[in-house]
Write a protein that holds these residues in place. Structure first.
Motif, PDB file in Angstrom:
ATOM      1  N   ALA A   1       0.975  -1.375  -0.047  1.00  0.00           N
ATOM      2  CA  ALA A   1       0.078  -0.053   0.088  1.00  0.00           C
ATOM      3  C   ALA A   1       0.725   1.350  -0.062  1.00  0.00           C
ATOM      4  CB  ALA A   1      -0.732   0.039   1.156  1.00  0.00           C
ATOM      5  N   TRP A   2       0.580   2.380  -0.597  1.00  0.00           N
ATOM      6  CA  TRP A   2       1.260   3.516  -0.737  1.00  0.00           C
ATOM      7  C   TRP A   2       0.431   4.676  -0.648  1.00  0.00           C
ATOM      8  CZ3 TRP A   2       0.624   7.853  -3.281  1.00  0.00           C
ATOM      9  CH2 TRP A   2       1.753   9.063  -3.147  1.00  0.00           C
ATOM     10  N   GLN A   3       0.965   5.374   0.509  1.00  0.00           N
ATOM     11  CA  GLN A   3       0.262   6.727   0.995  1.00  0.00           C
ATOM     12  C   GLN A   3       1.079   7.841   0.693  1.00  0.00           C
ATOM     13  OE1 GLN A   3       0.006   9.135   3.309  1.00  0.00           O
ATOM     14  NE2 GLN A   3      -2.190   9.804   3.283  1.00  0.00           N
ATOM     15  N   GLU A   4       0.400   8.930   0.409  1.00  0.00           N
ATOM     16  CA  GLU A   4       1.543  10.145  -0.241  1.00  0.00           C
ATOM     17  C   GLU A   4       2.314  10.580   1.166  1.00  0.00           C
ATOM     18  OE1 GLU A   4      -2.130  13.044  -1.239  1.00  0.00           O
ATOM     19  OE2 GLU A   4      -0.230  14.232  -0.738  1.00  0.00           O
ATOM     20  N   LYS A   5       1.924  10.789   2.128  1.00  0.00           N
ATOM     21  CA  LYS A   5       2.637  11.113   3.408  1.00  0.00           C
ATOM     22  C   LYS A   5       3.562   9.902   3.836  1.00  0.00           C
ATOM     23  CE  LYS A   5       2.242  13.381   8.011  1.00  0.00           C
ATOM     24  NZ  LYS A   5       3.114  14.512   7.863  1.00  0.00           N
ATOM     25  N   TYR A   6       2.994   8.763   4.186  1.00  0.00           N
ATOM     26  CA  TYR A   6       3.520   7.654   4.768  1.00  0.00           C
ATOM     27  C   TYR A   6       4.411   7.048   3.877  1.00  0.00           C
ATOM     28  CZ  TYR A   6       0.514   9.711   8.331  1.00  0.00           C
ATOM     29  OH  TYR A   6      -0.317  10.650   9.133  1.00  0.00           O
ATOM     30  N   GLY A   7       4.250   7.054   2.516  1.00  0.00           N
ATOM     31  CA  GLY A   7       5.128   6.266   1.687  1.00  0.00           C
ATOM     32  C   GLY A   7       4.435   4.942   1.568  1.00  0.00           C
ATOM     33  N   GLU A   8       5.609   3.840   1.258  1.00  0.00           N
ATOM     34  CA  GLU A   8       5.007   2.456   0.995  1.00  0.00           C
ATOM     35  C   GLU A   8       5.059   1.596   2.274  1.00  0.00           C
ATOM     36  OE1 GLU A   8       6.330   0.674  -2.902  1.00  0.00           O
ATOM     37  OE2 GLU A   8       7.113  -0.999  -1.602  1.00  0.00           O
ATOM     38  N   SER A   9       4.109   0.794   2.363  1.00  0.00           N
ATOM     39  CA  SER A   9       3.913  -0.052   3.613  1.00  0.00           C
ATOM     40  C   SER A   9       4.853  -1.297   3.331  1.00  0.00           C
ATOM     41  CB  SER A   9       2.566  -0.584   3.659  1.00  0.00           C
ATOM     42  OG  SER A   9       2.120  -1.453   2.522  1.00  0.00           O
ATOM     43  N   ALA A  10       4.872  -2.258   4.565  1.00  0.00           N
ATOM     44  CA  ALA A  10       5.625  -3.513   4.327  1.00  0.00           C
ATOM     45  C   ALA A  10       4.757  -4.260   3.406  1.00  0.00           C
ATOM     46  CB  ALA A  10       5.564  -4.013   5.988  1.00  0.00           C
ATOM     47  N   PRO A  11       5.554  -5.012   2.636  1.00  0.00           N
ATOM     48  CA  PRO A  11       4.966  -5.994   1.909  1.00  0.00           C
ATOM     49  C   PRO A  11       4.165  -6.923   2.271  1.00  0.00           C
ATOM     50  CG  PRO A  11       7.183  -6.342   1.498  1.00  0.00           C
ATOM     51  CD  PRO A  11       6.977  -5.111   2.608  1.00  0.00           C
ATOM     52  N   GLN A  12       2.984  -7.494   1.981  1.00  0.00           N
ATOM     53  CA  GLN A  12       2.300  -8.594   2.468  1.00  0.00           C
ATOM     54  C   GLN A  12       2.256  -9.917   1.078  1.00  0.00           C
ATOM     55  OE1 GLN A  12      -0.788  -8.366   5.140  1.00  0.00           O
ATOM     56  NE2 GLN A  12      -0.747  -6.216   5.373  1.00  0.00           N
ATOM     57  N   LYS A  13       2.534 -11.120   1.494  1.00  0.00           N
ATOM     58  CA  LYS A  13       2.383 -12.113   0.563  1.00  0.00           C
ATOM     59  C   LYS A  13       1.067 -12.611   0.493  1.00  0.00           C
ATOM     60  CE  LYS A  13       7.052 -12.973  -0.619  1.00  0.00           C
ATOM     61  NZ  LYS A  13       7.779 -12.994  -1.912  1.00  0.00           N
ATOM     62  N   VAL A  14       0.525 -12.870  -0.557  1.00  0.00           N
ATOM     63  CA  VAL A  14      -0.725 -13.704  -0.413  1.00  0.00           C
ATOM     64  C   VAL A  14      -0.876 -14.606  -1.685  1.00  0.00           C
ATOM     65  CG1 VAL A  14      -3.256 -13.303  -1.194  1.00  0.00           C
ATOM     66  CG2 VAL A  14      -1.826 -11.640  -0.030  1.00  0.00           C
ATOM     67  N   ASP A  15      -1.036 -15.870  -1.128  1.00  0.00           N
ATOM     68  CA  ASP A  15      -1.215 -17.097  -2.115  1.00  0.00           C
ATOM     69  C   ASP A  15      -2.740 -17.140  -2.504  1.00  0.00           C
ATOM     70  OD1 ASP A  15       1.576 -17.890  -2.345  1.00  0.00           O
ATOM     71  OD2 ASP A  15       1.504 -18.544  -0.376  1.00  0.00           O
ATOM     72  N   ILE A  16      -3.105 -17.394  -3.465  1.00  0.00           N
ATOM     73  CA  ILE A  16      -4.684 -17.415  -3.901  1.00  0.00           C
ATOM     74  C   ILE A  16      -4.955 -18.296  -5.015  1.00  0.00           C
ATOM     75  CG2 ILE A  16      -4.589 -15.311  -5.587  1.00  0.00           C
ATOM     76  CD1 ILE A  16      -7.081 -13.999  -3.801  1.00  0.00           C
TER      77      ILE A  16
END
Lengths: 257, 309
Positions: free
Chosen positions: A226-241
């Motif tokens: 997730a990316w937010q203009e003030k807080y930048g990029e979040s930690a990545p999350q892996k998803v198997d679907i």
């Protein structure tokens, strides 16, 4: 005689003029886009990922700013205008966050439908949005005042176009993935917005309640951020679907001032 | 330089002074464009939004206003070159006037190119650097067409020649200090070190990326060098040549301006590049350069005979 030499010295004082001149031609870019489309894996899947983006900690107060610098802008607002940099409700649900598949998705052909970016009330709408490589971006000036649309792309070519009249439209396309790309208006210093440019349609921008949904995912393993203009990029999350599966993924940002 | 063959032309001198005043205003207008982030508010050039005169709203006020003042200065310089050609007897002064015209025309092109190419640092710095050179041309023309310069031409004073060499060196140093400042400003490195005189609370920065190196060079090394040397030369001139007005006043002026300039530099950092201190810092730098240039030129004029003999 010596004075002449002195003046001549001043006249030839050094000026570094080494402006780069390595811009790609438009033809080369279109060729690159065509190659990209030919590699595209056009098949959408049936899986989806949905969730909420929230802000933890004390959310910053809503900043307000004046648009009085331009009477036309002022006339379209009552008093000060809310800053859109961080919009969170009482529960901390964050609006205007782009959630996207950073790894695991292939290339998909661009939709023919345009994404619209409107300048109205001397604000960009939407404030944050996504677009695919090669998808038309239609930028419209709905204000009875002049704007310049200054795209601060780094990977893509930047551009700066003027829209002096109400109703003017400009169409642009991005040729490469880039996240994020900032737009600003240099006439009205408060105006800015962000776009994420992706090679696939697997992105979503959170709404008022901080929720997002990414649909059409084929079965596979993906990394979401997730990316937010003030807080930048979040930690990545892996998803198997798997096909037809609907998974839930939530993101949080820690409030900082 | 042959004063005997020259006649003082008061109208030419006044015209040059007016051009110098307008050029100073132009420098302020240009500084405001960058300080307010209005450099690309008008995306096209030479027209503005396809018009000669667009609506003066927001950033357009600064960018198009700068173009209007620049146009006025360019026209004044055309007039100055023609007028100098008509009434001036000294060939080198005529060449100086035409050089000023060449500089202002090149400056206009650089201004246009930097807008059309979206402010590449190299072009923006060249635009800032040439602005100072053009200002120096106009200041020089104002000085060499003055009554004192022409009618006091045979006046000489005894000297070791140290002053003129020092004045020239410091003038060139100030110009390069301005260039480093321009690179720092147009690269967006102005707050690479956010505090002063310490660097992130330490005596020296912990890391030295290019941004920090440039900002440190401008705000510490260059600033202290210029401050020290200008004060040294001003002290020397003001104590040794108290009665020589053409040396005393530019030296005293430079000494005052260099302190003001350092104070403004600190304000630029402490206010996080607030518009007014940042813009005034730019024009104070130009005024300091002009003061040292006048001191240099006057010292060359006064010390010339002794150096030849």
């Amino acid at each position: 005689m010596e004075l002449k030499k002195l003046l001549a010295l001043l006249a030839i004082a050094s000026l570094g003029l080494t402006a780069g001149c390595g811009q790609k031609s438009e033809d080369e870019e279109l060729m690159a886009m065509a190659n990209s489309a030919s590699k595209a894996t056009a098949v959408l899947g049936t899986a989806s990922v949905a969730g909420t983006v929230t802000l933890t900690g004390k959310a910053p107060g809503t900043a307000m700013f004046s648009v009085d610098a331009d009477p036309v802008c002022k006339a379209q607002h009552t008093g000060l205008v809310k800053d859109e940099t961080v919009i969170a409700d009482a529960k901390g649900d964050l609006k205007n966050v782009i959630v996207y598949v950073k790894e695991g998705a292939g290339n998909y052909p661009a939709p023919a439908t345009s994404v619209e970016l409107v300048q109205k009330g001397c604000m960009y709408s939407p404030h944050v949005f996504g677009i695919q490589v090669g998808q038309p971006l239609e930028i419209e000036n709905s204000d009875p005042t002049l704007h310049n649309v200054h795209c601060l792309a780094v990977t893509n070519d930047s551009f700066n176009v003027g829209q002096p009249n109400q109703g003017m439209k400009t169409e642009k396309k991005f040729t490469k993935a880039e996240m994020p790309v900032k737009f600003k208006c240099d006439v009205h210093g408060w105006m800015h917005c962000f776009v994420g440019v992706f090679t696939n349609p697997f992105y979503s921008v959170t709404g008022d309640n901080g929720s997002f949904k990414i649909s059409g995912l084929p079965a596979g393993s993906y990394t979401l951020v997730a990316w937010q203009e003030k807080y930048g990029e979040s930690a990545p999350q892996k998803v198997d679907i798997k096909d037809g599966e609907a998974k839930s993924v939530n993101f949080t940002f820690a409030a900082t001032n | 330089m042959n004063n005997a063959s020259s006649n003082y032309q008061p109208s030419l001198h006044r015209y040059a002074l007016i051009t110098a005043g307008c050029t100073f205003v132009l420098l302020l207008a240009g500084a405001l464009v960058t300080s307010t982030g209005s450099s690309l508010a008008v995306p096209d050039w030479p027209l503005s939004f396809g018009k000669f005169f667009p609506e003066m709203r927001g950033g357009v006020l600064f960018e198009h206003g700068h173009r209007m003042v620049a146009g006025t200065v360019a026209l004044l310089t055309v007039g100055l070159a023609i007028y100098t050609q008509m009434v001036e007897k000294r060939a080198w002064v005529k060449k100086l006037a035409w050089s000023a015209l060449g500089a202002v025309l090149l400056q206009a092109v650089l201004g246009g190119v930097t807008v059309l190419l979206h402010l590449p640092t190299e072009v923006s710095v060249a635009h800032a650097g040439l602005a100072q050179i053009f200002f120096c041309f106009i200041i020089s023309l104002s000085l060499v067409t003055s009554k004192t310069w022409i009618e006091d031409g045979d006046h000489r004073i005894q000297s070791t020649g140290t002053i003129r060499k020092a004045a020239l060196t410091v003038t060139v140093l100030i110009y390069f200090q301005i260039l480093v400042g321009a690179v720092t400003r147009h690269s967006g490195f102005g707050l690479a070190i956010p505090d002063w005189p310490l660097s992130n609370g330490q005596l020296l920065p912990a890391d030295w990326p290019l941004a920090v190196l440039l900002q440190f060079s401008h705000t510490r090394i260059g600033a202290f060098l210029v401050l020290g040397l200008v004060n040294w030369i001003a002290f020397k001139v003001c104590t040794q040549y108290t009665h020589e007005k053409s040396l005393f006043w530019p030296a005293a002026n430079a000494a005052l301006l260099v302190w003001l300039q350092c104070f403004l530099g600190i304000l630029v950092i402490s206010t996080e590049k607030s518009i007014i201190p940042t813009s005034v810092h730019v024009i104070t730098g130009a005024a300091l350069l002009a003061s040292m240039l006048v001191l240099t030129l006057n010292s060359f004029r006064l010390f010339q005979k002794e150096s030849v003999s």
